[in-house]
Design a protein around this motif. Structure first.
Motif, PDB file in Angstrom:
ATOM      1  N   MET A   1       0.856  -1.181   0.000  1.00 53.77           N
ATOM      2  CA  MET A   1       0.000   0.000   0.000  1.00 53.77           C
ATOM      3  C   MET A   1       0.903   1.245   0.000  1.00 53.77           C
ATOM      4  O   MET A   1       1.839   1.337   0.790  1.00 53.77           O
ATOM      5  N   LYS A   2       0.604   2.186  -0.878  1.00 54.48           N
ATOM      6  CA  LYS A   2       1.379   3.420  -0.950  1.00 54.48           C
ATOM      7  C   LYS A   2       1.137   4.273   0.288  1.00 54.48           C
ATOM      8  O   LYS A   2       0.125   4.136   0.968  1.00 54.48           O
ATOM      9  N   LYS A   3       2.073   5.150   0.536  1.00 56.11           N
ATOM     10  CA  LYS A   3       1.997   6.026   1.708  1.00 56.11           C
ATOM     11  C   LYS A   3       0.700   6.851   1.703  1.00 56.11           C
ATOM     12  O   LYS A   3       0.023   6.961   2.728  1.00 56.11           O
ATOM     13  N   GLU A   4       0.344   7.409   0.517  1.00 61.36           N
ATOM     14  CA  GLU A   4      -0.885   8.231   0.427  1.00 61.36           C
ATOM     15  C   GLU A   4      -2.132   7.404   0.725  1.00 61.36           C
ATOM     16  O   GLU A   4      -3.051   7.860   1.391  1.00 61.36           O
ATOM     17  N   GLU A   5      -2.150   6.182   0.206  1.00 57.65           N
ATOM     18  CA  GLU A   5      -3.301   5.308   0.436  1.00 57.65           C
ATOM     19  C   GLU A   5      -3.434   4.983   1.923  1.00 57.65           C
ATOM     20  O   GLU A   5      -4.548   4.925   2.451  1.00 57.65           O
TER      21      GLU A   5
END
Length: 99
Positions: A1-5
Protein backbone atom coordinates in the motif's frame (compact mmCIF):
# COMPACT_ATOMS: atom_id res chain seq x y z
CA UNK A 1 0.00 0.00 0.00
CA UNK A 2 1.38 3.42 -0.95
CA UNK A 3 2.00 6.03 1.71
CA UNK A 4 -0.89 8.23 0.43
CA UNK A 5 -3.30 5.31 0.44
CA UNK A 6 -2.33 4.48 4.01
CA UNK A 7 -2.90 8.10 5.06
CA UNK A 8 -6.33 8.17 3.41
CA UNK A 9 -7.22 4.84 5.02
CA UNK A 10 -6.25 6.16 8.48
CA UNK A 11 -8.21 9.36 7.96
CA UNK A 12 -11.26 7.45 6.78
CA UNK A 13 -11.06 5.06 9.72
CA UNK A 14 -10.71 7.88 12.26
CA UNK A 15 -13.12 10.40 10.75
CA UNK A 16 -15.46 8.33 8.56
CA UNK A 17 -16.85 9.54 5.28
CA UNK A 18 -16.69 13.30 5.15
CA UNK A 19 -19.20 15.07 2.95
CA UNK A 20 -18.97 18.70 1.90
CA UNK A 21 -21.25 21.13 3.69
CA UNK A 22 -21.99 23.02 0.48
CA UNK A 23 -24.98 21.63 -1.38
CA UNK A 24 -24.62 20.99 -5.12
CA UNK A 25 -25.61 18.33 -7.63
CA UNK A 26 -23.08 18.81 -10.45
CA UNK A 27 -19.65 20.32 -11.16
CA UNK A 28 -21.10 23.68 -12.30
CA UNK A 29 -23.04 24.08 -9.06
CA UNK A 30 -19.95 23.06 -7.09
CA UNK A 31 -17.91 25.75 -8.88
CA UNK A 32 -20.51 28.45 -8.16
CA UNK A 33 -20.94 27.43 -4.51
CA UNK A 34 -17.17 27.43 -4.03
CA UNK A 35 -16.81 30.92 -5.51
CA UNK A 36 -19.58 32.22 -3.27
CA UNK A 37 -18.17 30.53 -0.16
CA UNK A 38 -15.15 32.83 -0.29
CA UNK A 39 -17.30 35.75 0.88
CA UNK A 40 -19.58 34.23 3.52
CA UNK A 41 -20.45 31.11 5.48
CA UNK A 42 -21.28 27.83 3.79
CA UNK A 43 -24.66 27.97 5.50
CA UNK A 44 -25.45 31.29 3.81
CA UNK A 45 -24.17 29.99 0.47
CA UNK A 46 -26.58 27.05 0.70
CA UNK A 47 -29.49 29.46 1.25
CA UNK A 48 -28.54 31.57 -1.78
CA UNK A 49 -27.69 28.68 -4.08
CA UNK A 50 -30.92 26.83 -3.36
CA UNK A 51 -32.83 29.59 -5.17
CA UNK A 52 -30.10 30.20 -7.72
CA UNK A 53 -29.80 26.56 -8.81
CA UNK A 54 -33.57 26.29 -9.28
CA UNK A 55 -33.60 29.34 -11.54
CA UNK A 56 -30.47 28.63 -13.60
CA UNK A 57 -29.81 25.06 -14.75
CA UNK A 58 -26.81 25.35 -17.10
CA UNK A 59 -23.95 27.78 -17.80
CA UNK A 60 -25.79 29.32 -20.72
CA UNK A 61 -28.64 30.30 -18.38
CA UNK A 62 -26.23 32.36 -16.27
CA UNK A 63 -24.38 33.80 -19.24
CA UNK A 64 -27.62 35.12 -20.80
CA UNK A 65 -28.46 37.14 -17.69
CA UNK A 66 -27.13 40.70 -17.42
CA UNK A 67 -24.55 40.95 -14.65
CA UNK A 68 -26.66 43.56 -12.86
CA UNK A 69 -29.61 41.19 -12.65
CA UNK A 70 -27.48 38.38 -11.26
CA UNK A 71 -25.97 40.79 -8.72
CA UNK A 72 -29.43 41.20 -7.17
CA UNK A 73 -28.96 37.68 -5.82
CA UNK A 74 -25.21 37.12 -5.91
CA UNK A 75 -22.62 39.71 -4.91
CA UNK A 76 -19.86 37.79 -6.68
CA UNK A 77 -21.78 37.73 -9.96
CA UNK A 78 -18.78 38.93 -11.97
CA UNK A 79 -16.62 36.05 -10.70
CA UNK A 80 -19.38 33.50 -11.32
CA UNK A 81 -19.96 34.70 -14.88
CA UNK A 82 -16.25 34.80 -15.69
CA UNK A 83 -15.70 31.28 -14.32
CA UNK A 84 -18.66 29.86 -16.26
CA UNK A 85 -17.56 31.58 -19.48
CA UNK A 86 -14.04 30.24 -19.01
CA UNK A 87 -15.30 26.72 -18.30
CA UNK A 88 -17.65 26.82 -21.30
CA UNK A 89 -15.44 28.41 -23.94
CA UNK A 90 -11.95 28.69 -22.52
CA UNK A 91 -12.32 32.48 -22.71
CA UNK A 92 -13.54 34.47 -19.68
CA UNK A 93 -14.10 37.53 -21.88
CA UNK A 94 -16.97 35.77 -23.68
CA UNK A 95 -19.31 36.39 -20.74
CA UNK A 96 -21.54 39.45 -20.57
CA UNK A 97 -18.93 41.20 -18.42
CA UNK A 98 -17.85 44.69 -19.18
CA UNK A 99 -14.24 45.63 -18.59
Amino acid sequence: MKKEERIFELLKRNYGEVKPFLKFTNPMESLIATILSAQCTDERVNIVTEKLFKKYKKPEDYLKVPQEELEETVTKARSVLAALALARTGDASSSSLSS
